[in-house]
Design a protein around this motif. Structure first.
Motif, PDB file in Angstrom:
ATOM      1  N   ILE A  70       3.412  -1.962  -8.159  1.00 57.67           N
ATOM      2  CA  ILE A  70       4.014  -1.152  -7.100  1.00 57.67           C
ATOM      3  C   ILE A  70       5.472  -1.586  -6.942  1.00 57.67           C
ATOM      4  O   ILE A  70       5.758  -2.775  -6.800  1.00 57.67           O
ATOM      5  CB  ILE A  70       3.259  -1.325  -5.762  1.00 57.67           C
ATOM      6  CG1 ILE A  70       1.838  -0.770  -5.877  1.00 57.67           C
ATOM      7  CG2 ILE A  70       4.008  -0.645  -4.627  1.00 57.67           C
ATOM      8  CD1 ILE A  70       1.001  -0.944  -4.621  1.00 57.67           C
ATOM      9  N   ARG A  71       6.367  -0.618  -6.968  1.00 58.35           N
ATOM     10  CA  ARG A  71       7.803  -0.925  -6.853  1.00 58.35           C
ATOM     11  C   ARG A  71       8.065  -1.615  -5.513  1.00 58.35           C
ATOM     12  O   ARG A  71       7.759  -1.066  -4.446  1.00 58.35           O
ATOM     13  CB  ARG A  71       8.617   0.353  -6.961  1.00 58.35           C
ATOM     14  CG  ARG A  71      10.125   0.128  -7.043  1.00 58.35           C
ATOM     15  CD  ARG A  71      10.855   1.453  -7.186  1.00 58.35           C
ATOM     16  NE  ARG A  71      12.274   1.253  -7.416  1.00 58.35           N
ATOM     17  CZ  ARG A  71      13.169   1.061  -6.454  1.00 58.35           C
ATOM     18  NH1 ARG A  71      12.770   1.052  -5.176  1.00 58.35           N
ATOM     19  NH2 ARG A  71      14.435   0.891  -6.750  1.00 58.35           N
ATOM     20  N   PRO A  72       8.654  -2.822  -5.538  1.00 60.07           N
ATOM     21  CA  PRO A  72       8.810  -3.608  -4.301  1.00 60.07           C
ATOM     22  C   PRO A  72      10.016  -3.162  -3.467  1.00 60.07           C
ATOM     23  O   PRO A  72      11.070  -3.794  -3.481  1.00 60.07           O
ATOM     24  CB  PRO A  72       8.977  -5.035  -4.814  1.00 60.07           C
ATOM     25  CG  PRO A  72       9.632  -4.869  -6.145  1.00 60.07           C
ATOM     26  CD  PRO A  72       9.060  -3.598  -6.729  1.00 60.07           C
ATOM     27  N   TRP A  73       9.854  -2.080  -2.709  1.00 62.30           N
ATOM     28  CA  TRP A  73      10.919  -1.601  -1.834  1.00 62.30           C
ATOM     29  C   TRP A  73      11.257  -2.626  -0.759  1.00 62.30           C
ATOM     30  O   TRP A  73      12.346  -2.630  -0.204  1.00 62.30           O
ATOM     31  CB  TRP A  73      10.470  -0.288  -1.164  1.00 62.30           C
ATOM     32  CG  TRP A  73       9.435  -0.486  -0.105  1.00 62.30           C
ATOM     33  CD1 TRP A  73       9.653  -0.682   1.234  1.00 62.30           C
ATOM     34  CD2 TRP A  73       8.018  -0.572  -0.292  1.00 62.30           C
ATOM     35  NE1 TRP A  73       8.458  -0.862   1.897  1.00 62.30           N
ATOM     36  CE2 TRP A  73       7.440  -0.790   0.986  1.00 62.30           C
ATOM     37  CE3 TRP A  73       7.173  -0.467  -1.392  1.00 62.30           C
ATOM     38  CZ2 TRP A  73       6.058  -0.920   1.178  1.00 62.30           C
ATOM     39  CZ3 TRP A  73       5.811  -0.578  -1.200  1.00 62.30           C
ATOM     40  CH2 TRP A  73       5.261  -0.805   0.056  1.00 62.30           C
ATOM     41  N   GLY A 114      -1.737  11.693  -5.440  1.00 63.76           N
ATOM     42  CA  GLY A 114      -2.631  11.861  -4.299  1.00 63.76           C
ATOM     43  C   GLY A 114      -3.592  10.726  -4.031  1.00 63.76           C
ATOM     44  O   GLY A 114      -4.543  10.875  -3.252  1.00 63.76           O
ATOM     45  N   TYR A 115      -3.352   9.550  -4.639  1.00 66.35           N
ATOM     46  CA  TYR A 115      -4.225   8.399  -4.432  1.00 66.35           C
ATOM     47  C   TYR A 115      -3.602   7.397  -3.455  1.00 66.35           C
ATOM     48  O   TYR A 115      -2.405   7.093  -3.542  1.00 66.35           O
ATOM     49  CB  TYR A 115      -4.483   7.667  -5.751  1.00 66.35           C
ATOM     50  CG  TYR A 115      -5.312   8.430  -6.753  1.00 66.35           C
ATOM     51  CD1 TYR A 115      -6.691   8.323  -6.759  1.00 66.35           C
ATOM     52  CD2 TYR A 115      -4.707   9.274  -7.683  1.00 66.35           C
ATOM     53  CE1 TYR A 115      -7.463   9.020  -7.680  1.00 66.35           C
ATOM     54  CE2 TYR A 115      -5.458   9.975  -8.610  1.00 66.35           C
ATOM     55  CZ  TYR A 115      -6.838   9.849  -8.601  1.00 66.35           C
ATOM     56  OH  TYR A 115      -7.596  10.553  -9.504  1.00 66.35           O
ATOM     57  N   VAL A 116      -4.420   6.875  -2.555  1.00 66.87           N
ATOM     58  CA  VAL A 116      -4.038   5.670  -1.828  1.00 66.87           C
ATOM     59  C   VAL A 116      -4.114   4.520  -2.819  1.00 66.87           C
ATOM     60  O   VAL A 116      -5.107   4.400  -3.560  1.00 66.87           O
ATOM     61  CB  VAL A 116      -4.994   5.400  -0.648  1.00 66.87           C
ATOM     62  CG1 VAL A 116      -4.671   4.050  -0.002  1.00 66.87           C
ATOM     63  CG2 VAL A 116      -4.898   6.520   0.373  1.00 66.87           C
ATOM     64  N   PHE A 127       6.164   2.432 -12.589  1.00 66.18           N
ATOM     65  CA  PHE A 127       5.319   1.623 -11.715  1.00 66.18           C
ATOM     66  C   PHE A 127       4.023   2.408 -11.542  1.00 66.18           C
ATOM     67  O   PHE A 127       4.015   3.512 -10.971  1.00 66.18           O
ATOM     68  CB  PHE A 127       6.002   1.358 -10.379  1.00 66.18           C
ATOM     69  CG  PHE A 127       7.081   0.324 -10.460  1.00 66.18           C
ATOM     70  CD1 PHE A 127       6.773  -1.026 -10.368  1.00 66.18           C
ATOM     71  CD2 PHE A 127       8.401   0.700 -10.683  1.00 66.18           C
ATOM     72  CE1 PHE A 127       7.767  -1.999 -10.472  1.00 66.18           C
ATOM     73  CE2 PHE A 127       9.401  -0.258 -10.782  1.00 66.18           C
ATOM     74  CZ  PHE A 127       9.090  -1.611 -10.687  1.00 66.18           C
ATOM     75  N   VAL A 128       2.944   1.858 -12.056  1.00 64.93           N
ATOM     76  CA  VAL A 128       1.674   2.573 -12.122  1.00 64.93           C
ATOM     77  C   VAL A 128       1.212   3.012 -10.740  1.00 64.93           C
ATOM     78  O   VAL A 128       0.715   4.142 -10.553  1.00 64.93           O
ATOM     79  CB  VAL A 128       0.605   1.695 -12.805  1.00 64.93           C
ATOM     80  CG1 VAL A 128      -0.762   2.359 -12.751  1.00 64.93           C
ATOM     81  CG2 VAL A 128       1.011   1.411 -14.253  1.00 64.93           C
ATOM     82  N   GLY A 129       1.368   2.146  -9.749  1.00 61.32           N
ATOM     83  CA  GLY A 129       0.928   2.490  -8.399  1.00 61.32           C
ATOM     84  C   GLY A 129       1.687   3.672  -7.828  1.00 61.32           C
ATOM     85  O   GLY A 129       1.099   4.555  -7.186  1.00 61.32           O
ATOM     86  N   ASP A 130       2.991   3.721  -8.035  1.00 59.00           N
ATOM     87  CA  ASP A 130       3.800   4.827  -7.528  1.00 59.00           C
ATOM     88  C   ASP A 130       3.396   6.143  -8.195  1.00 59.00           C
ATOM     89  O   ASP A 130       3.368   7.194  -7.539  1.00 59.00           O
ATOM     90  CB  ASP A 130       5.280   4.526  -7.763  1.00 59.00           C
ATOM     91  CG  ASP A 130       5.759   3.322  -6.971  1.00 59.00           C
ATOM     92  OD1 ASP A 130       6.572   3.497  -6.053  1.00 59.00           O
ATOM     93  OD2 ASP A 130       5.303   2.194  -7.260  1.00 59.00           O
ATOM     94  N   MET A 169       0.840  -1.196   0.000  1.00 52.20           N
ATOM     95  CA  MET A 169       0.000   0.000   0.000  1.00 52.20           C
ATOM     96  C   MET A 169       0.874   1.244   0.000  1.00 52.20           C
ATOM     97  O   MET A 169       1.925   1.274   0.644  1.00 52.20           O
ATOM     98  CB  MET A 169      -0.921  -0.004   1.228  1.00 52.20           C
ATOM     99  CG  MET A 169      -1.782   1.245   1.358  1.00 52.20           C
ATOM    100  SD  MET A 169      -2.862   1.176   2.817  1.00 52.20           S
ATOM    101  CE  MET A 169      -4.114   0.037   2.228  1.00 52.20           C
ATOM    102  N   LEU A 170       0.419   2.246  -0.734  1.00 55.72           N
ATOM    103  CA  LEU A 170       1.058   3.555  -0.739  1.00 55.72           C
ATOM    104  C   LEU A 170       0.025   4.571  -0.281  1.00 55.72           C
ATOM    105  O   LEU A 170      -1.112   4.568  -0.773  1.00 55.72           O
ATOM    106  CB  LEU A 170       1.570   3.908  -2.139  1.00 55.72           C
ATOM    107  CG  LEU A 170       2.496   2.884  -2.797  1.00 55.72           C
ATOM    108  CD1 LEU A 170       2.884   3.346  -4.209  1.00 55.72           C
ATOM    109  CD2 LEU A 170       3.738   2.638  -1.954  1.00 55.72           C
ATOM    110  N   VAL A 171       0.421   5.424   0.678  1.00 57.39           N
ATOM    111  CA  VAL A 171      -0.505   6.393   1.263  1.00 57.39           C
ATOM    112  C   VAL A 171       0.077   7.789   1.094  1.00 57.39           C
ATOM    113  O   VAL A 171       1.150   8.083   1.633  1.00 57.39           O
ATOM    114  CB  VAL A 171      -0.748   6.103   2.759  1.00 57.39           C
ATOM    115  CG1 VAL A 171      -1.755   7.097   3.331  1.00 57.39           C
ATOM    116  CG2 VAL A 171      -1.238   4.670   2.956  1.00 57.39           C
TER     117      VAL A 171
END
Length: 402
Positions: A164-167, A197-199, A188-191, A134-136
């Motif tokens: 999502i980039r797997p940190w 501004g999206y969770v 990375f689309v999620g990043d 999850m990215l917040v």
């Protein structure tokens, strides 16, 4: 001594009567006034044709009239139709609804580029507790959110890491970056969405990433084993996606009125499917997965190889609804459909027909502006930055302006 030929009484009883002077039935010859079967009589009628289709597949396709489609419905109430159509789809998932408590637990949290990077464990179903990425975004919430749904690609070592980039896992980072380079222009689309501004939330489907162990040939065995156990691989995937949309709606930093689903390839299928089945999803962006059933079930189509098809196969569903009919259960929600003109998995004719079916539904609800079906010239089965940017702007229009 003259040789005689005989046919046993049971065999004669099976033969049609022969008129005097008429030729014997095909495959039989006369010898000395008697009838005998010819050895090795030729019989040519292939039962299976190209692509593992039965020779009579055109007749089967002709029998599919999709009687539950909105355009064929006898009811004038769209809400009644939608409720009936969704109930039929849910019945055929062969996977009961699940009300298990999510009980999330944060496993790790780090600073990202304008957002928090978080891994957490959560009860996906009563049978599976999984790790989610999850990215917040930083700043005051609640924020709009996007449920990210990964593709198939016959690549099982990464799932959520495709988006999502797997940190949190350096061993998967190289594989994830190569996937991003191949299909997403290195992004990375999620990043990208988190920076806007999206969770964002991504979870592995059964067989990928943390839930791996699946091989290409093993997909059919996994699907059949689930059928034997009274379940369904495609139905389980659908229910899990619905569950994760509901989970997003429980988070205090997420605006539950502004949750979208986004996916590429099989993830695109999952995006419009979860929009059709979940009231928690307010909009969806589906990239590179839309066609009609009859355009898909033809020799040469990728679906005919089996394997990956089982993640998108609900037995008996197409006796009732075509593929775009199922997606139309989501109407009049804002829905984006992008396909590449050169995408060999989804030929143009099938995409056009599917788009036309969906336009008729959204138009009937005076919601033409909420449907964006686009066939991108010169592009194949990819989701490059220019596509992404338009999809992001479209999401902004519907989720950030409210």
């Amino acid at each position: 001594m003259k040789r005689r030929s005989f046919v046993s009484l049971p065999a004669l009883a099976m033969l049609p009567p022969t008129m005097p002077g008429a030729a014997p039935p095909t495959g039989l010859t006369e010898t000395g006034g008697s009838v005998t079967a010819s050895a090795g009589a030729a019989f040519s009628s292939p039962a299976i044709v190209d692509g593992n289709l039965p020779a009579f597949y055109p007749a089967l396709a002709d029998e599919l009239t999709f009687p539950l489609a909105w355009t064929r419905s006898r009811t004038r109430s769209f809400r009644t139709w939608r409720r009936t159509a969704r109930a039929k789809v849910e019945e055929l998932l062969c996977q009961p609804d699940d009300a298990t408590r999510f009980d999330p637990e944060i496993l790790d949290e780090r600073d990202g580029d304008g957002y928090l990077q978080r891994t957490l464990s959560v009860n996906l179903t009563r049978h599976s507790r999984v790790r989610a990425a999850m990215l917040v975004p930083r700043g005051r919430g609640p924020h709009p959110a996007v449920l990210l749904l990964h593709d198939h690609g016959s690549k099982f070592d990464i799932g959520k890491e495709k988006l999502i980039r797997p940190w949190y896992d350096q061993d998967r980072l190289g594989s994830a970056q190569a996937w991003s380079d191949r299909y997403f222009g290195g992004r990375f689309v999620g990043d990208e969405l988190a920076r806007r501004g999206y969770v964002v939330l991504a979870v592995d489907a059964l067989g990928w990433g943390d839930r791996s162990g699946l091989g290409y040939e093993a997909q059919q065995a996994l699907a059949s084993n689930l059928f034997h156990l009274g379940s369904s691989l495609a139905g389980l995937t659908a229910r899990e996606d619905v569950r994760m949309a509901a989970f997003l709606g429980t988070l205090p930093y997420v605006d539950r009125r502004r949750i979208a689903a986004l996916g590429f390839s099989m993830g695109g299928y999952r995006a419009w499917q979860v929009a059709a089945l979940s009231d928690h999803v307010a909009a969806a962006a589906s990239v590179c997965w839309m066609t009609t059933l009859k355009a898909m079930m033809v020799p040469g189509n990728n679906t005919l190889r089996g394997q990956s098809a089982y993640f998108m196969l609900h037995p008996g569903l197409h006796r009732h609804l075509d593929i775009p009919d199922v997606a139309s259960i989501a109407a009049p929600k804002p829905m984006l459909f992008f396909n590449g003109e050169l995408d060999t998995l989804f030929p143009v004719a099938g995409v056009h027909d599917a788009y036309a079916k969906m336009r008729a539904v959204w138009r009937s609800q005076r919601a033409d502006d909420r449907l964006l079906p686009v066939l991108w010239p010169g592009l194949g089965h990819v989701f490059p930055p220019e596509m992404q940017d338009q999809a992001f702007r479209w999401l902004d229009r519907w989720l950030r302006s409210t």
